[in-house]
Structures are given as C-alpha cells and as structure tokens.
Design a protein around this motif. Structure first.
Motif, short mmCIF file in Angstrom:
data_model
loop_
_atom_site.label_atom_id
_atom_site.label_comp_id
_atom_site.label_asym_id
_atom_site.label_seq_id
_atom_site.Cartn_x
_atom_site.Cartn_y
_atom_site.Cartn_z
N MET A 48 0.72 12.67 -8.23
CA MET A 48 1.05 11.85 -7.07
C MET A 48 2.40 11.17 -7.28
N ARG A 49 2.63 10.69 -8.51
CA ARG A 49 3.88 10.00 -8.88
C ARG A 49 4.34 10.61 -10.20
N THR A 50 5.43 11.33 -10.19
CA THR A 50 5.81 12.15 -11.35
C THR A 50 6.56 11.34 -12.41
N PRO A 57 3.51 16.56 -5.99
CA PRO A 57 2.99 17.53 -5.01
C PRO A 57 1.74 17.03 -4.28
N ASP A 58 1.01 16.10 -4.88
CA ASP A 58 -0.22 15.59 -4.24
C ASP A 58 -0.01 14.22 -3.60
N TYR A 59 1.25 13.82 -3.41
CA TYR A 59 1.51 12.50 -2.80
C TYR A 59 0.84 12.42 -1.44
N TRP A 60 0.20 11.30 -1.15
CA TRP A 60 -0.39 11.08 0.17
C TRP A 60 -0.17 9.64 0.59
N GLN A 61 -0.19 9.41 1.87
CA GLN A 61 -0.25 8.04 2.38
C GLN A 61 -0.93 8.08 3.74
N GLN A 62 -1.48 6.95 4.13
CA GLN A 62 -2.23 6.87 5.37
C GLN A 62 -1.28 6.70 6.57
N GLN A 63 -1.75 7.14 7.72
CA GLN A 63 -0.97 7.00 8.95
C GLN A 63 -1.82 6.22 9.95
N VAL A 64 -1.21 5.24 10.61
CA VAL A 64 -1.95 4.46 11.60
C VAL A 64 -1.11 4.38 12.89
N ASP A 65 -1.66 4.92 13.97
CA ASP A 65 -0.94 4.96 15.25
C ASP A 65 -1.58 3.97 16.23
N TYR A 66 -0.72 3.27 16.95
CA TYR A 66 -1.20 2.20 17.85
C TYR A 66 -0.73 2.45 19.28
N LYS A 67 -1.67 2.33 20.21
CA LYS A 67 -1.32 2.23 21.63
C LYS A 67 -1.74 0.83 22.06
N ILE A 68 -0.77 0.02 22.46
CA ILE A 68 -1.07 -1.40 22.72
C ILE A 68 -0.63 -1.78 24.14
N GLU A 69 -1.50 -2.53 24.81
CA GLU A 69 -1.11 -3.18 26.07
C GLU A 69 -1.20 -4.68 25.82
N ALA A 207 -4.79 -2.56 7.10
CA ALA A 207 -4.14 -2.77 5.80
C ALA A 207 -3.84 -1.43 5.13
N VAL A 208 -3.10 -1.50 4.02
CA VAL A 208 -2.74 -0.28 3.29
C VAL A 208 -3.84 0.09 2.31
N TYR A 209 -4.22 1.35 2.34
CA TYR A 209 -5.07 1.93 1.30
C TYR A 209 -4.17 2.86 0.50
N ASP A 210 -4.04 2.62 -0.81
CA ASP A 210 -3.14 3.48 -1.59
C ASP A 210 -3.76 3.89 -2.92
N ASP A 211 -3.03 4.70 -3.66
CA ASP A 211 -3.53 5.27 -4.92
C ASP A 211 -3.53 4.26 -6.05
N ILE A 212 -2.85 3.12 -5.88
CA ILE A 212 -2.71 2.16 -6.98
C ILE A 212 -3.80 1.09 -6.92
N HIS A 213 -4.04 0.53 -5.72
CA HIS A 213 -4.97 -0.58 -5.58
C HIS A 213 -6.17 -0.28 -4.69
N GLY A 214 -6.25 0.92 -4.12
CA GLY A 214 -7.23 1.12 -3.06
C GLY A 214 -6.79 0.29 -1.87
N PRO A 515 7.18 3.68 -2.96
CA PRO A 515 7.30 3.69 -4.42
C PRO A 515 6.75 2.42 -5.06
N GLN A 516 6.34 2.55 -6.30
CA GLN A 516 5.97 1.42 -7.15
C GLN A 516 7.16 1.12 -8.08
N PRO A 517 7.16 -0.05 -8.73
CA PRO A 517 8.26 -0.35 -9.66
C PRO A 517 8.49 0.76 -10.68
N ALA A 518 7.41 1.33 -11.24
CA ALA A 518 7.57 2.38 -12.25
C ALA A 518 8.31 3.59 -11.66
#
Ligand SMILES: [Zn+2]
Length: 639
Positions: A48-50, A57-69, A207-214, A515-518
């Motif tokens: 995920m982070r080389t 090659p296995d990097y992922w992130q969530q996508q959140v789409d909003y339709k707002i009135e 909120a963000v769900y990620d590979d580092i903290h859930g 990215p993370q600091p590392a």
C-alpha cells in the motif's frame, strides 16, 4: 574536491586524526550505536505504501459523493440542508458502521472544545452555537441507528458495506444556526452597509477510514483542522435574490442567477488577464442588478475530487473575475475592502500561476477569494481572507490558496500532522511573496532568523498533533519551523535542482492521495538520493538546536599548517561552513558536508598552507539556523 565559485575558493578536506601531543585537540569518544544519523524507525513498507515512499500497487482510499440541497435564512441565521450521500468502500475490509463528522457540535456549550476552552488556548471558549439538529438519517426510507459523541456520530449500516468497492447510500437532513460569535473558519461579518456570510463545516461529512488508523475519529477541538475524503459534490444553495453567492466548484446555472449583462461580463472575464467587474459597487442594492422575478434564487455548483465544500454569500458583494488559462479567478468583497481588494483577483492569479509553474498545476477550474469574517481559511477552490493593507491581503491570499496544494491536493491528516499542510504551505509561500512584491530583503523562511526560536523553553517536536500545542508553538513549529526546514533543505542542503525534483516527485506521486509522514521522508530520500534520517530526526522529530562552535585554533609556526577545532553542541547536525581570514588579508571559504559529524561531535580540521590565521567564522553567510552565534568566531587575539 575543490571548485571555484564566484571568485571564492571552496575546499573540502577530510577530518584528520589528531596528533597525540596536543590533548586538547583530541576528539570526543565515538558516537554510541544510536545517533542522530541512525536509520529512522519507520513503519514497515508494504504493498500500500512502498519503501520508496510511493503509493503501492494495492493503494486504496474511500470515495464519498454528496448531492446537497441547502438554504440560508439571513433573518434567523439558520442553514438547512438535505444530502444524498454515496459512500464507496475501496478498502479490503467489510464495514459494519461509518463515522460522521459533526463539526458544528464543537460550538455547543457542552462540547469538548468548549469545556477545555477556558483552560487552554485551543478550545472554543466563546462557543455559543447549538450544533446540528439532525431531522432525518435514513437509507432507502428506513431510519438508521446512530449515536452522537461530541463532534462524531457512529451510524450503523443495515448490512456490511462490502470490501473492494461496495457502496452505501444514505440520506441526511439537518440544520444549525450560524453562531454570532465564531471561534474561527466561518461566520457573519458586519460591514457598514450590510453583512457577509461565510459558511463552512456546515454539513455532516463521512470521516476518513484508512489503512493506518481505520476510522479517524479525533474530535474537532478547534485547532487541528481536517482530514477528509475526496468526492464529487453537486450542491444547490437557495438564498435571497438580492445576494451574490460564491462556492467551491463551477457555477452550473449562471444565466439564472446573473443578469444577461453580468453573464456577458463573465464571458469576457473568462478570456481576460485583466480583472473584469461582474457585479460592481454601483450595482449593489440597485434595481436591475439582479435577475428579474420574485423570491429567492438557487445557485447550483459542481465540483470533482474535492475534500470538502464551502460557500459565501452577501447582498453587498462586489464580484470581479479574470482568467488564467482555463481557470476562472474571482474575488467577492464589500466596498469596505476597496481599494486593496480591487487587486485581490490579480493577487490570486499571481499566486496560482507561481505555484502551478514551480510545483504542480492548479488542479481545479475555479478559485475565489472572499473578504468576510474569517481572517484566513482555505477550502477547495474558495478561500476566506481578511486584510486591508496590500502586504496583509497578499500574504493571507497566497497562504490560503497555497493550501489548495497542501492539503487540498495532497490530502494529509491535519489533526495529527499540521506541519504537512501549514508548514509545506509556508515554505511555498516564501517564494510566492517575491512574485508579487519583487525580491525581498529577508525571506519569511530565513533559517538564520529562526535560530533563536530553537532555544525557547518547553520545545516540542514538530510532529505533535496541533491540538496539543499550547501558546505560540503551533505557529512556531507547524508553520515557521517546518517552512524554514524545507527552505534549508532546498537552499543549503540539497540545492534547487535536487530538492525540486524530489519535492515534485512527492507531489506527483501523492496528488489526490493521502501520504503519511513516513511516505514523505522516504519519497524525498529516494528521489533526492540522499540519506536524510539526520535531518528528519533532528528537525521534525526531536527538539535539538544548532550550535556549531569554533573552539580552538592551533597554528604552530611550521610547515604542517593549522588545526582548527570545531564542536557541535546543540544536538542538531548540519553541514559545516566556515570562512578563514588570514593575516595577509586573504580569505578562504570551506564547506564540509554533514557527514563530517558522523563519528563524533568534535572534529579537528587540518588546514594546509603557510599563512597565519587571523579569524575563523562559522556560517559566515548566515545560511543555517545557528542558535548561539557568539561561539561561531575565533580571532587570533582570543588565545
Ligand atoms: Zn494555513
């Protein structure tokens, strides 16, 4: 290696062992096993982070789409909204619940932020809002179970959101009253002839769900800003017909919300380097300056790959615009802002063009600067700034739009790592200032001017979450020290070409990712081709200061030349640059790489030649953040 540069002789010699008969010139004992030069203990690389600091090659992130009135009622200050949210789970994990971020709840008097506000400088001590009222939270017409904890809410999903691309759609309806007194980032400004409304952190966001903290569930306390998901936003906002509204994204219905004359001016602005007035001071409150008809108007916006959405509206806005290529650049401000705000669009254009050519093309089709209550805050494609002098308005404008690179494009966790947005941005701001005002006598990121700050008591590492930094430490560490650090790296350690290649590689690799600091440390080392563990550790992770000293010169009258003793006293290491002035009036500059300190903190340099030394000065060009310059010079009369 010896090279000639601008008539000054630069020489590099190896540190030499000492003559046994001069005990005061003996080096300290060798360094222990773990030193400032030891490899950093970074999280192991994975697919995920080389190890090269890139998305794997296995990097992922969530996508959140909003339709707002949404709508704003200026009389009651109530913002009402309804959203249809589509959450796409790209992670390898099935998710049984999601977390929502409810930032308006920070303004409730029982919030964590309000309750710590009196005791610390970070909270909302003047909180006076009611937070969100959630009217509905449902999926396919069925109520969802949820629990609210301060600024976060856990929402149970009816069935797990499947890993690797599963989606979850839900609807939410809410309102809140814009507080009259707001700690920061949005609010209502009272000008002589009316009000400006800036609206941000105004909708429940996943909120963000990620590979580092859930799930990232740190509460909103006021200082640590945001960490959010990229998404597509289609937003419709209804406000009184008298108002002009600007927002994140591209306006989709300009013919409905502007007069035909104003639409023509916009068309002209899209082809113009010069600023074109769209809605002038003489049109404010005048009949015929708004589209004909009765009742409120709905403004429609579309934005892609943005990490949040903000807007502003007012019936006293002057609106002007120009273009930079395909980018529409606008400013919205009351007459109180004149004359300086009349230059805002050109300021924004200069800043955007500078960052685009130096680092990475501006990633969005629009950018708007707004003069309202907020002193300086960034959102995607829209920034809130305040100021009346040219110095002040350019300074805040270039800073806030600079955030469209860090962290809008490079989506970092601002609550944990404020330095990766504020500091990286402060670094790029330094060069931008010169693009508007011309060469400056002293850069705001001047390492020499920063040296003394490193002696302040109660130092903390830069890599400390923003909400845990008291007093002036947020500004000194997350903005200044980080900006100075990258400037030092570019100007005096790596050089322009080597730094720029590495920093652009980092930006290119992590554009629209997180990215993370590392990842930053690894990517920079990999692309620059230099082991920088000593720099990351010394500058970002520890609190040592730089104190190089010239502590003795021995020049026996013979053919062996002189020996000069240097000590590194402050814990931080840097290359050693010094100048030797000889009694015959000639001078020589020497530059030693940082590895000169590899083995110990005291080194003895053997200088060749027969000339007697009159003076030795460390960091003679004041390129480094020396904390104690008094021991940087030795003169012959000293001994
Ligand atoms: Zn900032």
């Amino acid at each position: 290696m010896i090279s000639r540069c601008s008539g000054i002789l630069f020489s590099v010699f190896l540190a030499l062992p000492l003559a046994a008969q001069e005990p005061e010139f003996r080096a300290n004992t060798a360094r222990p096993d773990s030193t400032i030069f030891s490899p950093l203990k970074l999280p192991p690389a994975n697919s995920m982070r080389t190890g090269a600091g890139r998305p794997g090659p296995d990097y992922w992130q969530q996508q959140v789409d909003y339709k707002i009135e949404a709508s704003l009622d200026p009389e009651t200050r109530i913002v009402h909204g309804k959203a249809h949210v589509t959450y796409t789970n790209a992670s390898p994990d099935d998710l049984d619940y999601i977390w929502l971020s409810l930032e308006q709840n920070a303004f409730r008097e029982d919030s964590i932020a309000a309750r710590i506000g009196g005791a610390t400088a970070i909270g909302m001590s003047n909180a006076e809002g009611d937070g969100y009222t959630l009217h509905a939270l449902e999926a396919h017409g069925k109520d969802l179970d949820y629990s609210v904890y301060d600024t976060m809410a856990r929402v149970m999903t009816p069935k797990p959101i499947k890993a690797n691309g599963g989606t979850f759609e839900f609807d939410i309806e809410w309102d809140f009253t814009i507080p009259l007194k707001v700690f920061r980032r949005f609010g209502i400004a009272d000008f002589d002839d009316g009000k400006v409304y800036e609206v941000a952190q105004w909708f429940p966001a996943v909120a963000v769900y990620d590979d580092i903290h859930g799930w990232n569930t740190l509460p909103y306390l006021g200082t640590g800003e945001f960490y959010s998901n990229f998404g597509t936003y289609d937003v419709e906002i209804t406000v009184p017909r008298s108002m002009i509204l600007v927002a994140t994204g591209e306006l989709q219905n300009e013919k409905k919300v502007f007069t035909s004359e104003q639409v023509n001016r916009l068309k002209q602005a899209r082809k113009s380097d010069e600023t074109v007035i769209i809605h002038g001071a003489d049109e404010i409150g005048q009949e015929g300056s708004r589209p004909e008809g009765e009742g409120p108007l709905t403004w429609k916006f579309h934005a892609e790959q943005v990490r949040t959405f903000a807007w502003a509206c007012s019936d006293i806005f002057i609106l002007d615009a120009a273009s930079s290529g395909d980018i529409l650049i606008q400013s919205a401000y009351p007459e109180d802002g004149l004359p300086v705000w009349g230059k805002s669009t050109q300021m924004l254009k200069t800043a955007i063009e500078g960052y685009s050519s130096r680092w990475f093309p501006y990633p969005y089709p629009a950018a708007t600067n707004v003069f309202g209550a907020e002193g300086g805050m960034e959102y995607p494609m829209i920034i809130f700034c305040r100021g009346s002098s040219e110095q002040g308005v350019y300074g805040v404008t270039t800073h806030e739009i600079g955030h469209n690179w860090f962290p809008m494009l490079i989506n970092t966790d601002e609550r944990r790592y404020a330095w990766m947005d504020e500091g990286f941005n402060t670094f790029i701001n330094g060069y931008s200032t010169e693009e508007w005002f011309g060469p400056q006598k002293r850069s705001e990121n001047d390492p020499a001017a920063f040296g003394a700050f490193m002696l302040m008591p109660d130092q903390m590492p830069i890599d400390t979450p923003a909400d845990m930094l008291g007093g002036n430490l947020l500004g000194i560490l997350e903005y200044m020290k980080t900006g100075v650090g990258l400037t030092l790296l570019r100007e005096s350690i790596l050089g322009h070409e080597r730094f720029d290649f590495a920093f652009r590689t980092y930006i290119n690799e992590w554009a629209f990712k997180s990215p993370q600091p590392a990842d930053f440390f690894r990517c920079m080392e990999d692309a620059a081709g230099m082991d920088l563990a000593w720099f990351w550790r010394g500058w970002f992770l520890e609190t040592g200061y730089l104190d190089q000293a010239v502590s003795g010169v021995s020049q026996p009258n013979g053919k062996r030349g002189a020996r000069v003793r240097f000590d590194n006293l402050g814990g931080l290491v840097m290359p050693l640059h010094f100048q030797v002035e000889y009694e015959d009036g000639t001078t020589e500059d020497f530059e030693y790489p940082v590895q000169v300190w590899y083995q110990n903190d005291r080194i003895i340099e053997m200088l060749p030649g027969q000339r007697n030394i009159f003076r030795v000065t460390i960091d003679q060009h004041k390129k480094f953040p020396e904390a104690k310059r008094s021991n940087n010079t030795w003169t012959e009369t000293d001994e």
